[in-house]
Design a protein around this motif. Structure first.
Motif, PDB file in Angstrom:
ATOM      1  N   GLU A 210      -4.967  69.155 -12.166  1.00  0.00           N
ATOM      2  CA  GLU A 210      -4.000  69.981 -10.895  1.00  0.00           C
ATOM      3  C   GLU A 210      -3.764  69.016  -9.763  1.00  0.00           C
ATOM      4  N   GLY A 211      -4.715  68.315  -9.537  1.00  0.00           N
ATOM      5  CA  GLY A 211      -4.269  67.041  -8.265  1.00  0.00           C
ATOM      6  C   GLY A 211      -3.198  66.333  -8.678  1.00  0.00           C
ATOM      7  N   ILE A 212      -2.782  65.851  -9.682  1.00  0.00           N
ATOM      8  CA  ILE A 212      -1.608  65.084 -10.126  1.00  0.00           C
ATOM      9  C   ILE A 212      -0.415  65.836  -9.999  1.00  0.00           C
ATOM     10  N   ARG A 213      -0.595  67.116 -10.650  1.00  0.00           N
ATOM     11  CA  ARG A 213       0.387  68.157 -10.594  1.00  0.00           C
ATOM     12  C   ARG A 213       0.779  68.327  -9.030  1.00  0.00           C
ATOM     13  N   LEU A 214      -0.302  68.893  -8.144  1.00  0.00           N
ATOM     14  CA  LEU A 214       0.094  68.890  -6.900  1.00  0.00           C
ATOM     15  C   LEU A 214       0.687  67.693  -6.191  1.00  0.00           C
ATOM     16  N   GLN A 215       0.390  66.734  -6.472  1.00  0.00           N
ATOM     17  CA  GLN A 215       1.099  65.209  -5.809  1.00  0.00           C
ATOM     18  C   GLN A 215       2.495  65.516  -5.974  1.00  0.00           C
ATOM     19  N   GLU A 216       2.901  65.879  -7.421  1.00  0.00           N
ATOM     20  CA  GLU A 216       4.263  65.853  -7.520  1.00  0.00           C
ATOM     21  C   GLU A 216       4.888  67.064  -6.814  1.00  0.00           C
ATOM     22  N   GLU A 217       4.435  68.329  -6.814  1.00  0.00           N
ATOM     23  CA  GLU A 217       4.812  69.235  -5.992  1.00  0.00           C
ATOM     24  C   GLU A 217       4.806  68.839  -4.601  1.00  0.00           C
ATOM     25  N   ASN A 218       3.984  68.045  -4.077  1.00  0.00           N
ATOM     26  CA  ASN A 218       4.221  67.693  -2.333  1.00  0.00           C
ATOM     27  C   ASN A 218       5.527  66.957  -2.310  1.00  0.00           C
ATOM     28  N   LEU A 219       5.740  66.082  -3.340  1.00  0.00           N
ATOM     29  CA  LEU A 219       6.928  65.209  -3.213  1.00  0.00           C
ATOM     30  C   LEU A 219       8.109  65.981  -2.917  1.00  0.00           C
ATOM     31  N   GLU A 220       8.176  66.773  -4.074  1.00  0.00           N
ATOM     32  CA  GLU A 220       9.360  67.842  -4.087  1.00  0.00           C
ATOM     33  C   GLU A 220       9.580  68.571  -2.910  1.00  0.00           C
ATOM     34  N   ASP A 221       8.449  69.202  -2.476  1.00  0.00           N
ATOM     35  CA  ASP A 221       8.452  69.754  -1.257  1.00  0.00           C
ATOM     36  C   ASP A 221       8.770  69.158  -0.047  1.00  0.00           C
ATOM     37  N   GLN A 222       8.425  67.824   0.078  1.00  0.00           N
ATOM     38  CA  GLN A 222       8.632  67.082   1.384  1.00  0.00           C
ATOM     39  C   GLN A 222      10.230  66.766   1.449  1.00  0.00           C
ATOM     40  N   ILE A 223      10.836  66.669   0.345  1.00  0.00           N
ATOM     41  CA  ILE A 223      12.403  66.319   0.212  1.00  0.00           C
ATOM     42  C   ILE A 223      13.063  67.806   0.552  1.00  0.00           C
ATOM     43  N   GLN A 224      12.497  68.805   0.038  1.00  0.00           N
ATOM     44  CA  GLN A 224      13.223  70.045   0.432  1.00  0.00           C
ATOM     45  C   GLN A 224      12.956  70.319   2.016  1.00  0.00           C
ATOM     46  N   LEU A 225      12.017  69.989   2.340  1.00  0.00           N
ATOM     47  CA  LEU A 225      11.567  70.306   3.967  1.00  0.00           C
ATOM     48  C   LEU A 225      12.660  69.465   4.741  1.00  0.00           C
ATOM     49  N   ASN A 226      12.868  68.103   4.276  1.00  0.00           N
ATOM     50  CA  ASN A 226      13.909  67.338   5.067  1.00  0.00           C
ATOM     51  C   ASN A 226      15.118  68.035   5.152  1.00  0.00           C
ATOM     52  N   GLU A 227      15.424  68.315   3.828  1.00  0.00           N
ATOM     53  CA  GLU A 227      16.824  68.953   3.714  1.00  0.00           C
ATOM     54  C   GLU A 227      16.841  70.418   4.630  1.00  0.00           C
ATOM     55  N   LYS A 228      15.866  71.320   4.616  1.00  0.00           N
ATOM     56  CA  LYS A 228      15.714  72.368   5.470  1.00  0.00           C
ATOM     57  C   LYS A 228      15.977  72.094   7.130  1.00  0.00           C
ATOM     58  N   ILE A 229      15.108  71.104   7.363  1.00  0.00           N
ATOM     59  CA  ILE A 229      15.211  70.658   8.764  1.00  0.00           C
ATOM     60  C   ILE A 229      16.812  70.494   9.265  1.00  0.00           C
ATOM     61  N   GLU A 230      17.348  69.757   8.659  1.00  0.00           N
ATOM     62  CA  GLU A 230      18.655  69.354   8.872  1.00  0.00           C
ATOM     63  C   GLU A 230      19.586  70.416   8.838  1.00  0.00           C
ATOM     64  N   GLN A 231      19.416  71.228   7.932  1.00  0.00           N
ATOM     65  CA  GLN A 231      20.236  72.699   7.844  1.00  0.00           C
ATOM     66  C   GLN A 231      19.950  73.481   9.013  1.00  0.00           C
ATOM     67  N   LYS A 232      18.876  73.512   9.494  1.00  0.00           N
ATOM     68  CA  LYS A 232      18.433  74.223  10.872  1.00  0.00           C
ATOM     69  C   LYS A 232      18.950  73.591  12.045  1.00  0.00           C
ATOM     70  N   ARG A 233      19.033  72.222  12.077  1.00  0.00           N
ATOM     71  CA  ARG A 233      19.750  71.708  13.098  1.00  0.00           C
ATOM     72  C   ARG A 233      21.181  72.071  13.385  1.00  0.00           C
ATOM     73  N   MET A 234      21.813  71.786  12.028  1.00  0.00           N
ATOM     74  CA  MET A 234      23.325  72.314  12.167  1.00  0.00           C
ATOM     75  C   MET A 234      23.553  73.775  12.382  1.00  0.00           C
ATOM     76  N   LEU A 235      22.673  74.752  11.987  1.00  0.00           N
ATOM     77  CA  LEU A 235      22.689  76.145  12.171  1.00  0.00           C
ATOM     78  C   LEU A 235      22.475  76.513  13.561  1.00  0.00           C
ATOM     79  N   GLN A 236      21.266  75.796  14.385  1.00  0.00           N
ATOM     80  CA  GLN A 236      21.237  75.986  15.778  1.00  0.00           C
ATOM     81  C   GLN A 236      22.335  75.702  16.537  1.00  0.00           C
ATOM     82  N   HIS A 237      22.913  74.705  16.104  1.00  0.00           N
ATOM     83  CA  HIS A 237      24.248  74.145  17.181  1.00  0.00           C
ATOM     84  C   HIS A 237      25.397  75.269  16.802  1.00  0.00           C
TER      85      HIS A 237
END
Length: 701
Positions: A210-237
C-alpha cells in the motif's frame, strides 16, 4: 462409610421428610411422582451442592428442585465414616449459588469439623469429584452409560494405578498441556502466536504494498496540484478583470440613480411651488380655508336653510292668524251691535216693567226681571267678546315677536357666513352664491391634497433611491461623469460571467485543498517503507523460531501418545478383568470378556462366535448390564478395598428381564455386605425377589 439419616425440610416436592437408612441393602419404594428421583438428587446436593449452570430445567438441579413457593431448599444428612465417627451435613440452597449455606458438624458435639470441606464435602468424604461420583456409585434413572468428562478424573486415577502415586500426574493432563502449547502457536481459529505473526506479516506486507502504491499516487497528485494552482492564478486574473468592469457598471448604475434623483427632486420642487400657489389662494391673513372651514360654512348654510324654513312657516302662520283675527273682529263687531241691542232692550224692558207695574199692575214687574236677565246676558256676552279680542291680539303680538326674532337669527347666520367668506371673495355675496363658492374652494383644497399626496409618493421614491446616501456627495462625485460606459458594459453578461468564473474558482480551490490534504495526510499514521521492511524481517525470524518449537511439540505429543498406549496395556488389562468378572457374574457367564478404550467405549468378546462386537449391537438390557459392571469395576479400582462408599441407584433395572434382575440383585446383595446400597424403585418385583433375603431394609414413600 454409610448414610444413616436424611432430613428433608424442603426440596422439590418433598417437605418435612425423615428417612433412616441402614448398613447393607436399602430399598426405597415409591410409585411414579412419589419423589424418588428428587430424594436421590437431594443426597447428591448434600454432598456436592447445586453447581449446574445449564439452562434446561432437566439438567439444572437448582431450577428443578427449588420450591415454587420462593422458600429456600434445605435439609440435613447424617453419615458415619469408616472409623464409626458420625457427622451431619446441613445445607440451605437459594436461587443463586452465593445465597447457599453449608456446614459439616460433629453429630455428637455439634461443633463444626475442619478436616471436611464444608462447600463440597463429597470430595473429602469419598475422594471423588462430582463428575466421578456420578459416573461410578451414583446411577440415575436410565443413565448408566459412562463417558469421558472434561477433567477426566477417572482416567487419570486409573493411569496412576500403574505409575505414580502423584494425583496430579495424568496422560491427558500432559497431553492437554502440550496441545494447549501447540494451540498457543497455531490454532484452527487463527489465534496462535504463529497465526498472529503470519497475520501481522501479511498485514505489514499489505501495508508495504500500500505504501508503494501511495508513493506513486502522491507523485501523480503533486503534478496535478501544480497544474491546478496555475489554473487558479489565471482564473483569479480573469475574475479581477470582471470585478473591475462590474465596479464601473456599478458606478454607471449609481449615476443613473443619481439622474433619477434629480428628476424626482425637480418634480417635487414644482409640486411644492404649485402647493404654495394653492395655499395663497386658500389663505387670507391668519385665516386659511381647509376642510374644517368648508364644513363650518356648509353647517352654517344648512342652519340658515333650516331657520329660513322655520321663518317662512311662522310668516305663513302669522298671516293666517291675522286673517282669522280680522274675520273674528268683523264677526265680533256684528255681535257687539247685537249685544248693545240686547242691553238696551233689557234696560228698556226693566224701565217699562217698573213703570207699568207702578202705574198699572204689579204683574208688570215680572217684565223688569226679564229685562234684567237680558241685560246681564248682554253684559257677560260683551265681556266675553272683549276678552276673546284681547287674547287674539296678544297671540298675534307673540307671533310677531317670534317672527322678528327668527328673522334676526336668520340675518345673523347670514352675516356670519358673509363675514367668513368676504376675505376670500371680492364683491357682494348672495346666499345662492355660497354653494358655487364652496365648490370652488373644495376643488382648490382637493387639488392641494392631491399635490401633497404626489409629493409624499415622490419623496418616498426619492428616499428609496437615495438609500441613505448623501445627495450632495453624489453630486460632487458625478460632476464630471459621462454615460459613455453604458456602451461598453453589459450588466447581465458581466454578472453571469462573473458568477460562472467564481463558481469555477470555488470548485478549483476545493480540488486544490483536497489534493493538498491527500498529499499531506496520505502517509499520516503510516510507517515508511524502510521501517516496514525491517519489521517484516523480524517477524519472519520469529515465525521460524516458533515453527521449530511447533515441530518439537509434535514430536513430544507423538512420543507421549506412544508411551500412553504402553501404559494403557497395563491398567487396561486390569480394568477389563475387573469389569469382566462383574459382567460374568450378573450375566451368569454369558459374557465375561470385553475391551474398554480410554474414552470408555466398550466392545464385547463373543466367545461363541469368536468375534469382538461393538456394544451398539446389543439390547438395551445388555447395554445397562455392561455399563453397570463398568461403573462398579471403576469404583473398585479407583477407591480400593480400604474405603466403603454407598452405591445409590434410581430405577436402573427397568430394562432388565426377570433373569437379569435376579442375577443383578444377587450380586447387589453380596456387594451390600461390604458397601451400603441405596436402591430407589417403582417396581414391586425387586421387593418380591428380595423378600427371602435377610437384612433387607425396605422404606415406602
Amino acid at each position: 462409610m454409610i448414610i444413616k439419616k436424611l432430613y428433608v425440610n424442603r426440596f422439590g416436592k418433598l417437605k418435612n421428610l425423615h428417612i433412616e437408612l441402614k448398613d447393607g441393602l436399602n430399598i426405597i419404594y415409591g410409585e411414579n411422582e412419589a419423589g424418588k428421583s428428587t430424594l436421590q438428587a437431594f443426597i447428591k446436593a448434600m454432598f456436592y451442592g447445586m453447581n449446574s449452570q445449564k439452562k434446561k430445567i432437566r439438567e439444572n438441579d437448582r431450577k428443578r428442585f427449588l420450591p415454587w413457593s420462593e422458600e429456600k431448599a434445605s435439609g440435613e444428612l447424617y453419615f458415619e465414616d469408616d472409623y464409626k465417627n458420625e457427622y451431619m451435613i446441613k445445607r440451605t440452597f437459594g436461587k443463586k449459588r452465593r445465597e447457599d449455606e453449608s456446614i459439616v458438624l460433629d453429630a455428637i458435639t455439634g461443633k463444626a469439623v475442619g478436616h471436611i470441606d464444608h462447600d463440597i464435602p463429597g470430595i473429602s468424604i469419598f475422594g471423588l469429584g462430582e463428575e466421578s461420583f456420578e459416573k461410578t456409585v451414583f446411577i440415575r434413572q436410565l443413565m448408566s452409560e459412562v463417558k469421558r468428562d472434561k477433567e477426566d478424573e477417572i482416567m487419570k486415577r486409573l493411569t496412576n494405578l500403574k505409575n505414580s502415586a502423584d494425583e496430579d500426574v495424568s496422560f491427558y493432563k500432559a497431553l492437554n498441556h502440550l496441545e494447549k502449547l501447540k494451540k498457543s502457536l497455531i490454532h484452527s481459529r487463527k489465534t496462535g502466536k504463529i497465526d498472529k505473526l503470519k497475520e501481522d506479516y501479511a498485514k505489514i506486507q499489505e501495508e508495504w504494498g500500500e505504501g508503494i502504491r501511495l508513493q506513486e499516487e502522491n507523485l501523480e497528485d503533486q503534478i496535478q496540484l501544480n497544474e491546478k494552482i496555475e489554473q487558479k492564478r489565471m482564473l483569479q486574473h480573469r475574475i479581477n478583470q470582471l470585478e473591475e468592469k462590474k465596479k464601473k457598471w456599478k458606478q454607471l448604475r449609481i449615476y443613473k440613480e443619481y439622474k433619477k434623483l434629480i428628476e424626482y427632486k425637480n418634480k417635487i420642487k414644482k409640486l411644492l411651488k404649485d402647493k404654495e400657489s394653492l395655499i395663497e389662494q386658500l389663505k387670507f391673513g391668519n385665516d386659511c380655508i381647509d376642510e374644517v372651514f368648508i364644513e363650518n360654512i356648509k353647517a352654517k348654510k344648512i342652519q340658515w336653510m333650516k331657520q329660513k324654513n322655520i321663518c317662512d312657516i311662522k310668516k305663513v302662520h302669522k298671516e293666517s292668524l291675522e286673517a282669522r283675527i280680522e274675520e273674528k273682529k268683523d264677526y265680533l263687531k256684528d255681535n257687539i251691535k247685537n249685544i248693545w241691542k240686547v242691553l238696551f232692550l233689557g234696560i228698556f224692558i226693566v224701565l217699562g216693567g217698573f213703570l207699568l207695574g207702578w202705574t198699572k199692575n204689579a204683574y208688570y214687574y215680572g217684565l223688569s226681571g226679564i229685562g234684567i236677565v237680558l241685560f246681564i246676558y248682554g253684559f257677560k256676552k260683551k265681556k266675553s267678546v272683549a276678552s276673546m279680542m284681547k287674547q287674539m291680539e296678544k297671540e298675534l303680538n307673540n307671533i310677531e315677536k317670534a317672527f322678528q326674532v327668527q328673522k334676526e337669527s336668520l340675518e345673523n347666520i347670514k352675516k356670519e357666513m358673509m363675514r367668513k367668506l368676504r376675505p376670500f371673495y371680492k364683491g357682494n355675496i348672495e346666499i345662492e352664491q355660497i354653494d358655487p363658492i364652496l365648490k370652488h374652494f373644495q376643488e382648490l383644497l382637493n387639488k392641494k391634497i392631491e399635490i401633497e399626496r404626489q409629493i409624499f409618493t415622490l419623496e418616498d421614491i426619492y428616499q428609496s433611491l437615495l438609500q441613505g446616501r448623501d445627495f450632495e456627495n453624489m453630486k460632487k462625485a458625478f460632476k464630471s461623469f459621462t454615460e459613455e460606459l453604458e456602451e461598453i458594459i453589459d450588466e447581465e453578461s458581466i454578472e453571469a460571467l462573473l458568477k460562472e468564473e467564481v463558481q469555477k474558482l470555488i470548485t478549483l480551490e476545493k480540488e486544490i485543498k483536497d489534493l493538498e490534504h491527500r498529499v499531506q495526510t496520505r502517509f499520516y499514521g503510516r510507517k515508511n517503507i524502510a521501517e516496514l521492511e525491517e519489521e517484516m524481517e523480524r517477524i519472519k525470524e520469529k515465525i521460524g523460531n516458533y515453527e521449530d518449537v511447533l515441530a518439537s511439540l509434535d514430536i513430544a505429543i507423538e512420543t507421549l501418545q506412544d508411551s500412553f498406549k504402553e501404559i494403557q496395556k497395563s491398567f487396561g488389562l486390569k480394568l477389563n478383568k475387573v469389569v469382566g468378572d462383574i459382567l460374568r457374574e450378573i450375566t451368569k457367564n454369558k459374557y465375561d470378556a470385553l475391551k474398554i478404550s480410554e474414552d470408555y467405549e466398550v466392545k464385547i468378546i463373543d466367545s461363541k462366535e469368536d468375534q469382538i462386537k461393538d456394544i451398539a449391537y446389543f439390547s438395551n438390557g445388555t447395554w445397562d448390564q455392561i455399563y453397570f459392571a463398568l461403573r462398579i469395576g471403576i469404583a473398585k479400582l479407583i477407591i480400593g478395598e480400604e474405603k466403603t462408599i454407598p452405591l445409590i441407584i434410581d430405577d436402573a433395572f427397568v430394562q432388565y428381564d426377570d433373569k437379569r434382575l435376579d442375577a443383578v440383585l444377587r450380586y447387589l446383595y453380596q456387594y451390600a455386605k461390604e458397601h451400603q446400597v441405596v436402591m430407589f424403585t417403582c417396581q414391586k418385583r425387586e421387593i418380591e425377589k428380595l423378600k427371602n433375603f435377610s437384612g433387607i431394609h425396605v422404606i415406602y414413600l
